[in-house]
Write a protein that holds these residues in place. Sequence first.
Motif, mmCIF file in Angstrom:
data_model
loop_
_atom_site.group_PDB
_atom_site.id
_atom_site.type_symbol
_atom_site.label_atom_id
_atom_site.label_comp_id
_atom_site.label_asym_id
_atom_site.label_seq_id
_atom_site.Cartn_x
_atom_site.Cartn_y
_atom_site.Cartn_z
ATOM 1 N N SER A 1 30.457 -68.797 4.180
ATOM 2 C CA SER A 1 29.711 -70.010 4.535
ATOM 3 C C SER A 1 29.405 -70.115 6.024
ATOM 4 C CB SER A 1 30.491 -71.254 4.105
ATOM 5 O OG SER A 1 31.748 -71.307 4.764
ATOM 6 N N HIS A 2 29.937 -69.187 6.840
ATOM 7 C CA HIS A 2 29.722 -69.258 8.286
ATOM 8 C C HIS A 2 29.566 -67.849 8.841
ATOM 9 C CE1 HIS A 2 30.034 -70.529 12.455
ATOM 10 N NE2 HIS A 2 30.136 -71.795 12.061
ATOM 11 N N ILE A 3 28.631 -67.710 9.785
ATOM 12 C CA ILE A 3 28.362 -66.400 10.361
ATOM 13 C C ILE A 3 29.586 -65.818 11.064
ATOM 14 C CG2 ILE A 3 27.516 -67.209 12.616
ATOM 15 C CD1 ILE A 3 25.250 -65.121 12.330
ATOM 16 N N ASP A 4 30.472 -66.677 11.560
ATOM 17 C CA ASP A 4 31.675 -66.199 12.236
ATOM 18 C C ASP A 4 32.525 -65.321 11.336
ATOM 19 O OD1 ASP A 4 30.792 -67.815 14.263
ATOM 20 O OD2 ASP A 4 32.591 -69.057 14.386
ATOM 21 N N ASN A 5 32.405 -65.517 10.017
ATOM 22 C CA ASN A 5 33.263 -64.787 9.089
ATOM 23 C C ASN A 5 32.794 -63.366 8.814
ATOM 24 O OD1 ASN A 5 34.727 -67.169 8.806
ATOM 25 N ND2 ASN A 5 33.565 -67.833 7.004
ATOM 26 N N VAL A 6 31.598 -63.009 9.283
ATOM 27 C CA VAL A 6 31.058 -61.681 8.937
ATOM 28 C C VAL A 6 30.770 -60.811 10.146
ATOM 29 C CG1 VAL A 6 30.094 -62.515 6.763
ATOM 30 C CG2 VAL A 6 28.664 -62.505 8.821
ATOM 31 N N VAL A 7 31.122 -61.279 11.351
ATOM 32 C CA VAL A 7 30.966 -60.463 12.561
ATOM 33 C C VAL A 7 32.333 -60.242 13.166
ATOM 34 C CG1 VAL A 7 28.615 -61.240 12.992
ATOM 35 C CG2 VAL A 7 30.518 -62.458 14.046
ATOM 36 N N SER A 8 32.521 -59.099 13.792
ATOM 37 C CA SER A 8 33.850 -58.770 14.312
ATOM 38 C C SER A 8 34.295 -59.743 15.402
ATOM 39 C CB SER A 8 33.871 -57.325 14.830
ATOM 40 O OG SER A 8 32.857 -57.127 15.800
ATOM 41 N N PHE A 9 33.382 -60.018 16.352
ATOM 42 C CA PHE A 9 33.707 -60.944 17.437
ATOM 43 C C PHE A 9 32.481 -61.788 17.755
ATOM 44 C CE2 PHE A 9 36.390 -57.205 18.071
ATOM 45 C CZ PHE A 9 37.654 -57.778 18.138
ATOM 46 N N THR A 10 32.625 -63.096 17.720
ATOM 47 C CA THR A 10 31.534 -63.978 18.115
ATOM 48 C C THR A 10 31.578 -64.195 19.624
ATOM 49 O OG1 THR A 10 32.813 -66.023 17.924
ATOM 50 C CG2 THR A 10 31.759 -65.184 15.920
ATOM 51 N N ILE A 11 30.614 -64.953 20.128
ATOM 52 C CA ILE A 11 30.567 -65.222 21.553
ATOM 53 C C ILE A 11 31.832 -65.959 22.026
ATOM 54 C CG2 ILE A 11 29.373 -67.448 21.384
ATOM 55 C CD1 ILE A 11 28.660 -64.670 23.969
ATOM 56 N N LYS A 12 32.446 -66.715 21.120
ATOM 57 C CA LYS A 12 33.639 -67.482 21.490
ATOM 58 C C LYS A 12 34.858 -66.585 21.699
ATOM 59 C CE LYS A 12 33.260 -70.124 17.832
ATOM 60 N NZ LYS A 12 31.897 -69.866 17.321
ATOM 61 N N GLY A 13 34.855 -65.400 21.067
ATOM 62 C CA GLY A 13 36.019 -64.526 21.174
ATOM 63 C C GLY A 13 35.721 -63.180 21.814
ATOM 64 N N ALA A 14 34.516 -63.036 22.337
ATOM 65 C CA ALA A 14 34.123 -61.739 22.915
ATOM 66 C C ALA A 14 34.746 -61.536 24.281
ATOM 67 C CB ALA A 14 32.599 -61.659 23.006
#
Length: 326
Positions: free
Chosen positions: A313-326
């Motif tokens: 339900s959220h793009i954060d769940n399908v990318v290794s690292f989002t901008i918040k955790g990069a």
Amino acid sequence: MSWLPNADIALLKKRAVIIQKMRRFFIQRDLLEVETPSLSQAGVTDQHLFCFKTHFVGPEISERKPDPLGVPLYLQTSPEFHMKRLLSAGSGSIFQIAKAFRNEESGRYHNPEFTLLEWYRVGFDHFQLMDEMEQLLKLVLACDNATRLTYQQAFQLHLDVDPLSASLEQLKVAGASLDLGDVLDNEDDKDTVLQLLFCVAIEPVIANDAPCFVYNFPASQAALARISKDDNRVAERFEVYYKGIELANGFHELSDSKEQRLRFEKDNRLRQKNNLPQMPIDHRFVDSLDSLPDCSGVALGIDRLIMLATGQSHIDNVVSFTIKGA
């Protein structure tokens, strides 16, 4: 632990399998996989897109007067311009899985850095490209056959108004029941109102059971698409939606450098009107268009597609690292 990736490793493995499947889809159809730069001396003029800007501090690479900080460079919002230059140089049909970057976008379906699948088919019109995209969607999502609506039909069906002939005031009346408040009342740009109505009243309802292709957008929203020879009120452009998500945007590509330059200049005038910085026009790309073969192209958001394929339900769940955790 703040160092952990956003997505579970098991889901990232599923992501890799899906991307491998997509890559095979194009290789089996004899498309050439290409790579193009993420950095360019020109950005995009579209007033709704915002480029990240940096500076190259090495030897001067431009004949323009150098910036005191170095040569300005822009992270690309799409690999489109460079890919079309390859097409104009004779590459034949091509595809690319690339990182793209858009500033001021973050949320459920947005990350400032994201992955695009972009491909171009020489000799295809936009209807043939829709056919091929439907095959790809069925392969990845195991979904039903897609439906198709013209932009005009979508508005008539869901808002009882003709977007090609309605006045600005008529469009506002059609959207009066959508609880948009002052946003709609204070807007004086017809295309912005159309996009707002489409996002709120049409996009969430047209593709809940199967993907939906919406095509023949207004000519004023042509961007880089050809104007239809059958109806000069519309452009040969389509978008793809599924379960409330916009997945892709495609064009029967414009190959007229003069027309494209005029469109970019119009974009910059709109930017100036709305107190946005004007963007340098990519003249190399524009000059290449007179050599562009008859072709259609489309950009598909891989992260959003993988969200659908894996039930997230959220793009954060399908990318290794989002901008918040990069």
